[in-house]
Design a protein around this motif. Sequence first.
Motif, PDB file in Angstrom:
ATOM      1  N   PHE A  92       0.806  -1.220   0.000  1.00  0.00           N
ATOM      2  CA  PHE A  92       0.000   0.000   0.000  1.00  0.00           C
ATOM      3  C   PHE A  92       0.843   1.276   0.000  1.00  0.00           C
ATOM      4  N   CYS A  93       2.147   1.180  -0.201  1.00  0.00           N
ATOM      5  CA  CYS A  93       3.005   2.358  -0.039  1.00  0.00           C
ATOM      6  C   CYS A  93       2.626   3.493  -0.987  1.00  0.00           C
ATOM      7  N   SER A  94       2.266   3.172  -2.223  1.00  0.00           N
ATOM      8  CA  SER A  94       1.936   4.238  -3.177  1.00  0.00           C
ATOM      9  C   SER A  94       0.659   4.963  -2.777  1.00  0.00           C
ATOM     10  N   TYR A  95      -0.321   4.215  -2.259  1.00  0.00           N
ATOM     11  CA  TYR A  95      -1.582   4.843  -1.850  1.00  0.00           C
ATOM     12  C   TYR A  95      -1.367   5.742  -0.641  1.00  0.00           C
ATOM     13  N   ALA A  96      -0.476   5.331   0.242  1.00  0.00           N
ATOM     14  CA  ALA A  96      -0.123   6.189   1.371  1.00  0.00           C
ATOM     15  C   ALA A  96       0.627   7.422   0.879  1.00  0.00           C
ATOM     16  N   ALA A  97       1.491   7.252  -0.128  1.00  0.00           N
ATOM     17  CA  ALA A  97       2.285   8.372  -0.634  1.00  0.00           C
ATOM     18  C   ALA A  97       1.397   9.459  -1.210  1.00  0.00           C
ATOM     19  N   TYR A  98       0.451   9.105  -2.081  1.00  0.00           N
ATOM     20  CA  TYR A  98      -0.328  10.189  -2.659  1.00  0.00           C
ATOM     21  C   TYR A  98      -1.450  10.656  -1.749  1.00  0.00           C
ATOM     22  N   SER A  99      -1.629   9.981  -0.580  1.00  0.00           N
ATOM     23  CA  SER A  99      -2.525  10.517   0.451  1.00  0.00           C
ATOM     24  C   SER A  99      -1.966  11.801   1.036  1.00  0.00           C
ATOM     25  N   TYR A 100      -0.664  12.006   0.869  1.00  0.00           N
ATOM     26  CA  TYR A 100      -0.021  13.248   1.302  1.00  0.00           C
ATOM     27  C   TYR A 100      -0.706  14.466   0.671  1.00  0.00           C
ATOM     28  N   LEU A 101      -1.134  14.336  -0.568  1.00  0.00           N
ATOM     29  CA  LEU A 101      -1.707  15.475  -1.296  1.00  0.00           C
ATOM     30  C   LEU A 101      -3.056  15.933  -0.732  1.00  0.00           C
ATOM     31  N   PRO A 102      -4.071  15.058  -0.640  1.00  0.00           N
ATOM     32  CA  PRO A 102      -5.337  15.557  -0.097  1.00  0.00           C
ATOM     33  C   PRO A 102      -5.247  15.951   1.363  1.00  0.00           C
ATOM     34  N   LEU A 103      -4.445  15.245   2.143  1.00  0.00           N
ATOM     35  CA  LEU A 103      -4.372  15.546   3.569  1.00  0.00           C
ATOM     36  C   LEU A 103      -3.669  16.869   3.838  1.00  0.00           C
ATOM     37  N   HIS A 104      -2.780  17.297   2.944  1.00  0.00           N
ATOM     38  CA  HIS A 104      -2.082  18.564   3.128  1.00  0.00           C
ATOM     39  C   HIS A 104      -2.760  19.726   2.412  1.00  0.00           C
ATOM     40  N   PHE A 105      -3.396  19.460   1.264  1.00  0.00           N
ATOM     41  CA  PHE A 105      -3.897  20.549   0.436  1.00  0.00           C
ATOM     42  C   PHE A 105      -5.423  20.640   0.361  1.00  0.00           C
ATOM     43  N   ASP A 106      -6.118  19.528   0.545  1.00  0.00           N
ATOM     44  CA  ASP A 106      -7.574  19.565   0.452  1.00  0.00           C
ATOM     45  C   ASP A 106      -8.209  18.496   1.354  1.00  0.00           C
ATOM     46  N   PHE A 202      -7.005  14.154  -7.827  1.00  0.00           N
ATOM     47  CA  PHE A 202      -6.742  15.410  -7.146  1.00  0.00           C
ATOM     48  C   PHE A 202      -6.549  16.608  -8.074  1.00  0.00           C
ATOM     49  N   ASN A 203      -6.647  16.408  -9.385  1.00  0.00           N
ATOM     50  CA  ASN A 203      -6.547  17.502 -10.343  1.00  0.00           C
ATOM     51  C   ASN A 203      -5.238  18.287 -10.205  1.00  0.00           C
ATOM     52  N   PHE A 204      -4.164  17.579  -9.985  1.00  0.00           N
ATOM     53  CA  PHE A 204      -2.846  18.194  -9.974  1.00  0.00           C
ATOM     54  C   PHE A 204      -2.155  17.956 -11.316  1.00  0.00           C
ATOM     55  N   GLN A 205      -1.241  18.857 -11.640  1.00  0.00           N
ATOM     56  CA  GLN A 205      -0.377  18.689 -12.809  1.00  0.00           C
ATOM     57  C   GLN A 205       0.835  17.873 -12.398  1.00  0.00           C
ATOM     58  N   THR A 206       1.196  16.859 -13.163  1.00  0.00           N
ATOM     59  CA  THR A 206       2.368  16.059 -12.838  1.00  0.00           C
ATOM     60  C   THR A 206       3.393  16.135 -13.968  1.00  0.00           C
ATOM     61  N   GLU A 207       4.625  16.385 -13.594  1.00  0.00           N
ATOM     62  CA  GLU A 207       5.753  16.329 -14.518  1.00  0.00           C
ATOM     63  C   GLU A 207       6.615  15.155 -14.065  1.00  0.00           C
ATOM     64  N   ALA A 208       6.648  14.103 -14.831  1.00  0.00           N
ATOM     65  CA  ALA A 208       7.305  12.874 -14.410  1.00  0.00           C
ATOM     66  C   ALA A 208       8.482  12.526 -15.311  1.00  0.00           C
ATOM     67  N   VAL A 209       9.595  12.149 -14.704  1.00  0.00           N
ATOM     68  CA  VAL A 209      10.748  11.622 -15.442  1.00  0.00           C
ATOM     69  C   VAL A 209      11.140  10.291 -14.812  1.00  0.00           C
ATOM     70  N   GLY A 210      11.491   9.327 -15.653  1.00  0.00           N
ATOM     71  CA  GLY A 210      11.849   8.009 -15.155  1.00  0.00           C
ATOM     72  C   GLY A 210      10.851   6.964 -15.624  1.00  0.00           C
ATOM     73  N   SER A 211      11.010   5.743 -15.130  1.00  0.00           N
ATOM     74  CA  SER A 211      10.136   4.641 -15.545  1.00  0.00           C
ATOM     75  C   SER A 211      10.314   3.479 -14.585  1.00  0.00           C
ATOM     76  N   ASP A 212       9.620   2.384 -14.887  1.00  0.00           N
ATOM     77  CA  ASP A 212       9.745   1.176 -14.075  1.00  0.00           C
ATOM     78  C   ASP A 212      11.060   0.437 -14.328  1.00  0.00           C
ATOM     79  N   LEU A 213      11.707   0.710 -15.458  1.00  0.00           N
ATOM     80  CA  LEU A 213      12.910  -0.024 -15.832  1.00  0.00           C
ATOM     81  C   LEU A 213      14.155   0.845 -15.932  1.00  0.00           C
ATOM     82  N   PHE A 214      13.985   2.084 -16.393  1.00  0.00           N
ATOM     83  CA  PHE A 214      15.141   2.939 -16.654  1.00  0.00           C
ATOM     84  C   PHE A 214      15.108   4.178 -15.768  1.00  0.00           C
ATOM     85  N   ARG A 215      16.270   4.508 -15.236  1.00  0.00           N
ATOM     86  CA  ARG A 215      16.381   5.677 -14.366  1.00  0.00           C
ATOM     87  C   ARG A 215      16.378   6.956 -15.205  1.00  0.00           C
TER      88      ARG A 215
END
Length: 310
Positions: A92-106, A202-215
Amino acid sequence: MTSLTNHISRKFFSSFLSVLFYFGCPVYHFAAEKIDTTTFSTAKQALDFLSKHKKQATSNYWPEINADRYYANLRKNIENPLGIYEGRSTNFCSYAAYSYLPLHFDPLSYVRFMVNIFENGKAIYGKEYFEPPLEIRRAAGTLHFKGELDIRDADQLWFLTLADHFKGYVNMLDRHYHTGDENKLWASVNYAKFNRMIRRLFNFQTEAVGSDLFRPGIRDIYTYLSERLATGTVALYLNNPRLYKKNHTQVRLGVPTHFIILLNIEEIGDKIAITYWDYGFRSRQEFTEKYLKKLIFGITHITPKTRDVN
């Protein structure tokens, strides 16, 4: 006659402007004003809503959840958003991670959703409609041997509901919940799925670099992370066993399995110190630049969405 005069005047004025611009008269471009479209609220608003809401003693949809513990869990999350915990040995680590957003901002939208889905068995959050199946509704409140998650009924409902609703390629072989699946591929999250969940809920803009295989191929990792941390929230996708490895001089290949929220970064001599939230507590570690770059598979920069008002 007046109409002809006005026509000549407009034509002369238009020609006059054209001559000015041709010979270098500056042309001013006015940037459109932008406003946030992401919803924000405060902890006080969320707590006020919870205090005024008439709580149900039980739920017809979640038979194993203790209502008193459920509402207490919601209040605890709002009062101490850094205390949310994924549970021992779960995925559940990813679900806990993005829980940071609503709990801090909304937190108000978060608590409204959680009250609604508990009392009605279905609810809308962001762009998603949730109506968890029977196996999920029977499982929430029954997870045991997960540390503090055992008595956090609201977090169990939240994590199980999200894991059941969002699917990525890592979940293709295990799409339906069975007892114990919180520890298996059923609850796993790949990098694209993580970023998609943030945008949909959460209607946030995400800028993502990286992947599941390559750094991500970033030369100056310190500057890159510092600049993005100064303008938004930063989530890191990394290899968990290497994160807590005692010997930070030996670098071995691994796969990303874990999400954390970066809170601070600084240079100390020839090392880089990062402070991060790892679900339930803050941690701080120092790494060489080489080791840190090997550790990180994904960097997600999260900022509010905006739109032009002009």
